[in-house]
Design an enzyme around this catalytic site. Structure first.
Site, PDB file in Angstrom:
ATOM      1  N   THR A 194      -7.035   9.717  -5.874  1.00 60.58           N
ATOM      2  CA  THR A 194      -6.981   8.934  -5.044  1.00 60.58           C
ATOM      3  C   THR A 194      -5.799   8.282  -5.010  1.00 60.58           C
ATOM      4  O   THR A 194      -5.200   8.042  -6.115  1.00 60.58           O
ATOM      5  CB  THR A 194      -8.083   7.907  -4.865  1.00 60.58           C
ATOM      6  OG1 THR A 194      -7.468   6.660  -3.936  1.00 60.58           O
ATOM      7  CG2 THR A 194      -8.386   7.039  -6.104  1.00 60.58           C
TER       8      THR A 194
ATOM      9  N   ASP B 114      -5.110   5.569  -3.914  1.00 58.19           N
ATOM     10  CA  ASP B 114      -5.557   4.015  -3.987  1.00 58.19           C
ATOM     11  C   ASP B 114      -5.488   3.527  -5.381  1.00 58.19           C
ATOM     12  O   ASP B 114      -5.317   2.524  -5.732  1.00 58.19           O
ATOM     13  CB  ASP B 114      -6.831   3.694  -3.414  1.00 58.19           C
ATOM     14  CG  ASP B 114      -6.898   4.197  -1.905  1.00 58.19           C
ATOM     15  OD1 ASP B 114      -5.854   4.149  -1.402  1.00 58.19           O
ATOM     16  OD2 ASP B 114      -8.023   4.118  -1.509  1.00 58.19           O
TER      17      ASP B 114
ATOM     18  N   ARG C  20       9.910  -7.129  12.309  1.00 55.73           N
ATOM     19  CA  ARG C  20       9.284  -5.761  12.851  1.00 55.73           C
ATOM     20  C   ARG C  20       8.270  -5.278  11.740  1.00 55.73           C
ATOM     21  O   ARG C  20       8.628  -5.746  10.589  1.00 55.73           O
ATOM     22  CB  ARG C  20      10.587  -5.074  12.819  1.00 55.73           C
ATOM     23  CG  ARG C  20      11.745  -5.112  13.786  1.00 55.73           C
ATOM     24  CD  ARG C  20      11.193  -4.765  15.437  1.00 55.73           C
ATOM     25  NE  ARG C  20      12.578  -4.724  16.185  1.00 55.73           N
ATOM     26  CZ  ARG C  20      12.930  -5.731  16.695  1.00 55.73           C
ATOM     27  NH1 ARG C  20      12.532  -7.188  16.425  1.00 55.73           N
ATOM     28  NH2 ARG C  20      13.875  -5.672  17.628  1.00 55.73           N
TER      29      ARG C  20
ATOM     30  N   HIS D 150      -0.487   7.569   6.962  1.00 57.90           N
ATOM     31  CA  HIS D 150      -0.658   9.171   6.153  1.00 57.90           C
ATOM     32  C   HIS D 150       0.638   9.579   5.572  1.00 57.90           C
ATOM     33  O   HIS D 150       0.443  10.654   4.726  1.00 57.90           O
ATOM     34  CB  HIS D 150      -1.515   9.706   6.905  1.00 57.90           C
ATOM     35  CG  HIS D 150      -2.912   9.188   7.411  1.00 57.90           C
ATOM     36  ND1 HIS D 150      -3.006   8.613   8.352  1.00 57.90           N
ATOM     37  CD2 HIS D 150      -4.222   9.626   6.866  1.00 57.90           C
ATOM     38  CE1 HIS D 150      -4.317   8.382   8.479  1.00 57.90           C
ATOM     39  NE2 HIS D 150      -4.902   8.778   7.548  1.00 57.90           N
TER      40      HIS D 150
ATOM     41  N   GLN E 120       2.138   8.522   3.336  1.00 54.27           N
ATOM     42  CA  GLN E 120       1.971   8.236   1.649  1.00 54.27           C
ATOM     43  C   GLN E 120       0.981   9.458   1.126  1.00 54.27           C
ATOM     44  O   GLN E 120       0.989   9.305   0.134  1.00 54.27           O
ATOM     45  CB  GLN E 120       1.247   6.828   1.629  1.00 54.27           C
ATOM     46  CG  GLN E 120       2.078   5.803   1.881  1.00 54.27           C
ATOM     47  CD  GLN E 120       1.332   4.501   2.231  1.00 54.27           C
ATOM     48  OE1 GLN E 120       1.121   3.757   1.556  1.00 54.27           O
ATOM     49  NE2 GLN E 120       0.956   4.449   3.367  1.00 54.27           N
TER      50      GLN E 120
HETATM   51  O1  F6P Z   1      -8.578   6.349   0.149  1.00 53.22           O
HETATM   52  C1  F6P Z   1      -7.376   6.703   0.550  1.00 53.22           C
HETATM   53  C2  F6P Z   1      -7.190   6.185   1.959  1.00 53.22           C
HETATM   54  O2  F6P Z   1      -5.922   6.902   2.105  1.00 53.22           O
HETATM   55  C3  F6P Z   1      -6.848   4.866   1.993  1.00 53.22           C
HETATM   56  O3  F6P Z   1      -5.855   4.311   1.473  1.00 53.22           O
HETATM   57  C4  F6P Z   1      -6.875   4.514   3.556  1.00 53.22           C
HETATM   58  O4  F6P Z   1      -7.352   3.435   3.842  1.00 53.22           O
HETATM   59  C5  F6P Z   1      -7.789   5.580   3.975  1.00 53.22           C
HETATM   60  O5  F6P Z   1      -7.877   6.607   2.935  1.00 53.22           O
HETATM   61  C6  F6P Z   1      -7.467   6.275   5.274  1.00 53.22           C
HETATM   62  O6  F6P Z   1      -8.379   7.282   5.510  1.00 53.22           O
HETATM   63  P1  F6P Z   1      -8.462   8.289   6.848  1.00 53.22           P
HETATM   64  O7  F6P Z   1      -7.562   9.434   6.297  1.00 53.22           O
HETATM   65  O8  F6P Z   1      -9.615   8.466   7.080  1.00 53.22           O
HETATM   66  O9  F6P Z   1      -7.838   7.488   8.015  1.00 53.22           O
END
Ligand code: F6P
Length: 364
Positions: free
Chosen positions: A140, A142, A282, A288, A290
């Protein structure tokens, strides 16, 4: 011949392919193992016809630096909550776990490696309790799994967020602006905190510490003299004002359990304007970006270590466990322990102290 099944579950993450490749390479050193991949987490097993692929050295050649996952993933549904459309058009979730385990037996699958985050490892634990020989690998961006020092994918996300701070600084300085950079992380502020320290942000707001908007304003005002100055705020998608709540959209997608976080950067600008902060602001939502693209070397190495260790756990029949990194070692942690408590930022964390020591305001 023994058979190993690999599944990748949850959001995609840099390093997934490097883990798959490491498992396959290590398995190929044993004469009696064949490796298969289930397409889109366990959906590949549950679908009729079954969607699986054979993973051999040729198939995984050169994938260690590719983003995403060659066997696809999903963060919807799963064996315990498979979405089924009713006659009236509504959807219900059905538990198909027993059927899936029967199918795996029928397919002569001896072991499963499930590469995923907290949600996926909850599924691993439940399947293990039902008798499946399963091992977890912590994925992850996160970094919210507590039993491992770090998850793979996280450092790549921090790198991307940091480079974004660097880029925003140049525009902020040229235009005398404040930029709000919204980063991912769900309930955990690790990406934001690391990127704020690495990028030299002035303010960092994370979900663990609801912020006082007046403190944020105060920190930003200090950066301006006679209208001139600039600042970058790194704000975690899950951050929120004291007395408020996280900003999210209810997700109507079938089988999707999580709230879709996002919008705090724009909200923060409104909150600051409402209390009289007048500088040009701003927002940039990194989203995504990231999660995509090549994993940095650190994550490729970590993924390789996880993959090789995970396969060795299969050889040792060390099931019901997740491979975890505890510097300098790799250990097997019971899945139950791995999912018990999330890894969140605490006020006594050394990086929090470092951020404060650098003069970064956490808005508290
Ligand atoms: O858990 C990983 C993550 O990228 C989180 O940081 C984010 O909130 C979530 O997944 C986004 O998920 P999705 O790809 O379903 O928009």
């Amino acid at each position: 011949m023994k058979r190993l099944l690999i599944a990748t579950g949850g959001g995609d993450c840099p390093g997934l392919n490097a883990v798959i490749r490491a498992i396959v390479h290590r398995a190929s050193q044993e004469d009696d193992w064949e490796v298969l991949g289930s397409i889109q987490a366990f959906n590949g097993i549950l679908r009729e016809p079954t969607e699986i692929v054979v993973l051999d050295n040729k198939m995984v050649s050169g994938i260690h630096f590719q983003g995403g996952t060659i066997i696809e993933t999903t963060n919807k549904g799963g064996p315990f909550s498979w979405p089924v459309k009713e006659k009236d058009g509504s959807w219900t979730a059905v538990d198909r776990s027993d059927e899936m385990i029967r199918k795996l037996k029928y397919m002569n699958i001896d072991a499963v490696i499930n590469i995923g985050g907290d949600g996926s490892q909850e599924i691993s634990q439940k399947l293990y309790e039902k008798g499946l020989n399963i091992i977890g690998v912590p994925k992850t961006i996160d970094n919210d799994l507590s039993s491992t020092d770090t998850t793979f994918g996280f450092q790549t996300a921090v790198q991307i967020a940091t480079e974004s701070v660097d880029k925003l600084v140049t525009t902020a300085a040229s235009h005398n602006r404040v930029f709000m950079l919204e980063v991912m992380g769900r309930n955990a502020g690790w990406i934001a905190l690391n990127a704020a320290v690495a990028g030299g942000a002035e303010v960092c707001l994370i979900p663990e510490f609801p912020y006082d908007i007046y403190k944020v304003k105060e920190a930003l005002e200090k950066r301006f003299h006679h209208g001139r100055g600039f600042a970058v705020v790194v704000v975690s998608e899950g951050a929120y004002i004291q007395g408020g709540h996280m900003i999210y959209q209810e997700n109507k997608e079938v089988g999707y359990k999580n709230k879709r976080l996002g919008g705090i950067a724009a909200q923060l600008i409104k909150e600051l304007q409402e209390i009289g902060f007048q500088h040009d602001m701003r927002e940039t939502v990194l989203g995504h970006l990231q999660r995509g693209g090549v994993p940095i070397a650190y994550d490729r190495v970590l993924s390789a270590q996880f993959g090789v260790r995970a396969f060795e756990m299969v050889l040792n029949q060390n099931f019901g466990k997740m491979v975890a990194y505890r510097h300098p070692n790799f250990v097997a942690v019971p899945l139950k322990e791995a999912i018990a408590t999330p890894n969140l930022v605490t006020s006594d964390n050394s990086l929090v102290k470092t951020a404060k020591g650098l003069g970064i305001s956490l808005g508290i």
